[in-house]
Design an enzyme around this catalytic site. Structure first.
Site, PDB file in Angstrom:
ATOM      1  N   LYS B 224     -26.899  27.798 -27.661  1.00  0.00           N
ATOM      2  CA  LYS B 224     -27.136  26.458 -27.108  1.00  0.00           C
ATOM      3  C   LYS B 224     -27.204  25.413 -28.220  1.00  0.00           C
ATOM      4  O   LYS B 224     -26.667  24.306 -28.095  1.00  0.00           O
ATOM      5  CB  LYS B 224     -28.426  26.474 -26.283  1.00  0.00           C
ATOM      6  CG  LYS B 224     -28.289  27.350 -25.029  1.00  0.00           C
ATOM      7  CD  LYS B 224     -29.625  27.672 -24.389  1.00  0.00           C
ATOM      8  CE  LYS B 224     -29.447  28.509 -23.137  1.00  0.00           C
ATOM      9  NZ  LYS B 224     -30.734  29.038 -22.619  1.00  0.00           N
ATOM     10  N   GLY B 321     -32.140  29.886 -13.488  1.00  0.00           N
ATOM     11  CA  GLY B 321     -32.388  29.967 -12.056  1.00  0.00           C
ATOM     12  C   GLY B 321     -31.107  29.726 -11.284  1.00  0.00           C
ATOM     13  O   GLY B 321     -30.272  28.912 -11.677  1.00  0.00           O
TER      14      GLY B 321
END
Lengths: 340, 340
Positions: B224, B321
């Site tokens: 990231k 999620g």
């Protein structure tokens, strides 16, 4: 793009400084070239120059107590509305003082500019809190944008955050610390100062005004909450329709008691929906120490969005300041005229 | 718009559920009408239907262990690249598994789709961490968008936040908690669990995998950080060029010592510039309790941007999620095809 400043106080000057500093970046990265054709300020005078005003000179005049009217330009001796009529600008920046009772004279300035087919960017809470729907409708009719990132949390992304980053999300509640002055006072009270001592410190630092009512009684936060209620939930309600309680009832004892329960008092502005009814309020609230809003200290602002797809998302940043508020108008200008 | 899914695991299904739920909203608010013309998944099978695939049926098949190939559609028995070639879609969603060493097969999928003139939206860190520049250049050549909000902090606004909300800002440093699993483990360790106990809890909750290396050794955060380094600072450096240290060396004793100094250990990914050199790292850092990142507990993610015009701005939200990551692709879709 031809730009017009109505109001050239701290915020307008903050934007002017950024426009000077970022001129090359705006052109290269965003394909955005501009000239400022008019500046009208009730105190500092007005200048209209279809060839472009030198912003360095304008800042010198405004900062040095001189009159903008002495700058080179076409003859002009009207008021702000005349300037808007005459300027043939593409974008108007409205940054006059906020009158939250009437929204004037800013609302008239904005209406006039939209009528003339200009995009409008404002940091003025009055017109948005009171007349958002009308102004937005007028902008749509005229095929121009009406943007106001700087009205809540200055340049910290909030209005544009809702529009761009939460697009398609169902926002259920917005809740946050929307006034830096009161958060600063509460922070100092937790460190042991009395309310009066903390207020005095805030005044010394320029956070609070000599008459601090708009901050400490919650009115400033209320105007912001109303803007969010109108923008996000399309309500017609006005500031006076919502509960508003400031921080003047908070004592050192109540702060200590909250602390003993692992909580911390914050002046919380919030907007939410109960069925089809839009509710909003400003009031001190005991926030659990584990909530992101509890850790926001000093003059910083923060807002938590409760959404369907993302759960809670929080944005933390400055809520005031010359450069941060000036930047709110710059980012809106890029949204209007920048290549992406 | 004609949509194509490559990869139909948790993230793809999360997007499909949102597309069903928000179909009317997308049409009414954003003028965005769509049909899904193809889904290709290595395990769940593939279906191509130029008339539009019923997403309810696709979710039933994918969830129930059936094969997507049994759904009504045109004859199709190729692989993902054949599907991209054949589908004539407007937008491809790439949500296959991340291979951070090679970036494949996702990079090939994306290249192919861009070559065919499709916009691409991905949640796959590999292609962006390794090949951002090439893919962005190809997208520009083809006049399409290449968006990847979901690669960092799932649907919590970050990549789009940089593009839209910090437009014109000079970003000096980006620093944050980019991995929820390790933040959960550190949170539990502060509550008194040993590293092994906390890891076991994280595995029970589905936060950590059986082989937890990608999280606890910092590799996930490193991917990231590399994406941010490439996107914000245009560096050519790869993950292997940056320092990466995980949380396996942190003991309960070191956590207690930090606490005594009013600090808290966080696994911090950061990117910054020193002159013209872009630096980045992932390593545990003692964060002062007054910093917004210190209060981020559990599996939540957060990032602080240090900028010229706004000072520090922090965004806090979910980092993973099904729905949050699915939403990242929905918001990118709206950016591509939505009316504003």
């Amino acid at each position: 793009m031809r730009l017009l400043f109505i109001g050239f106080g701290t915020v307008g000057q903050g934007l002017a400084e950024l426009l000077i500093r970022k001129k090359e970046l705006l052109s290269k990265t965003y394909g955005l070239d501009f000239q400022v054709v008019g500046i009208a300020d009730k105190i500092k005078g007005s200048v209209y120059n279809p060839e472009g005003i030198n912003l360095h000179d304008a800042l010198d005049k405004a900062g040095g107590g001189g009159s903008l009217s002495d700058l080179p330009g076409a003859k002009f001796d009207g008021d702000a509305l005349d300037m808007i009529q005459q300027a043939e600008a593409d974008v108007m920046f409205e940054a006059t003082y906020t009158d939250i009772e009437t929204g004037e004279p800013a609302t008239s300035h904005i209406r006039k500019a939209l009528d003339c087919g200009m995009h409008v960017v404002t940091t003025n809470k009055g017109p948005v809190a009171l007349n958002y729907k009308d102004l937005e409708r007028l902008a749509e009719e005229k095929g121009v944008r009406f943007l106001f990132e700087g009205t809540v949390m200055s340049g910290t992304p909030l209005i544009n955050f809702i529009r761009e980053n939460l697009a398609g999300c169902d926002i259920r509640e917005i809740k946050g610390i929307l006034n830096g002055t009161t958060n600063y006072i509460l922070t100092r009270m937790e460190e042991g100062l009395s309310y009066d001592e903390a207020l005095k410190k805030a005044q010394e630092l320029g956070y609070a005004e000599a008459v601090p009512d708009a901050d400490v009684l919650g009115w400033d936060a209320l105007a912001k909450v109303t803007i969010l209620a109108k923008y996000v939930f399309q309500t017609d309600k006005n500031p006076s329709d919502f509960l508003c309680e400031g921080i003047t009832g908070i004592t050192m004892a109540s702060i200590a008691e909250a602390k003993a329960r692992n909580k911390r008092f914050k002046l919380i502005g919030k907007v939410w929906r109960e069925g089809n009814i839009v509710k909003a309020s400003v009031a001190p609230e005991e926030i659990d120490m584990s909530h992101p809003l509890a850790s926001i200290m000093g003059a910083t602002n923060a807002v938590t969005f409760t959404t369907d797809a993302l759960g809670d998302v929080t944005v933390v940043g400055p809520g005031a300041g010359k450069e941060a508020t000036g930047y709110s108008m710059l980012v809106d200008l890029i949204a209007i005229g920048g290549r992406r």
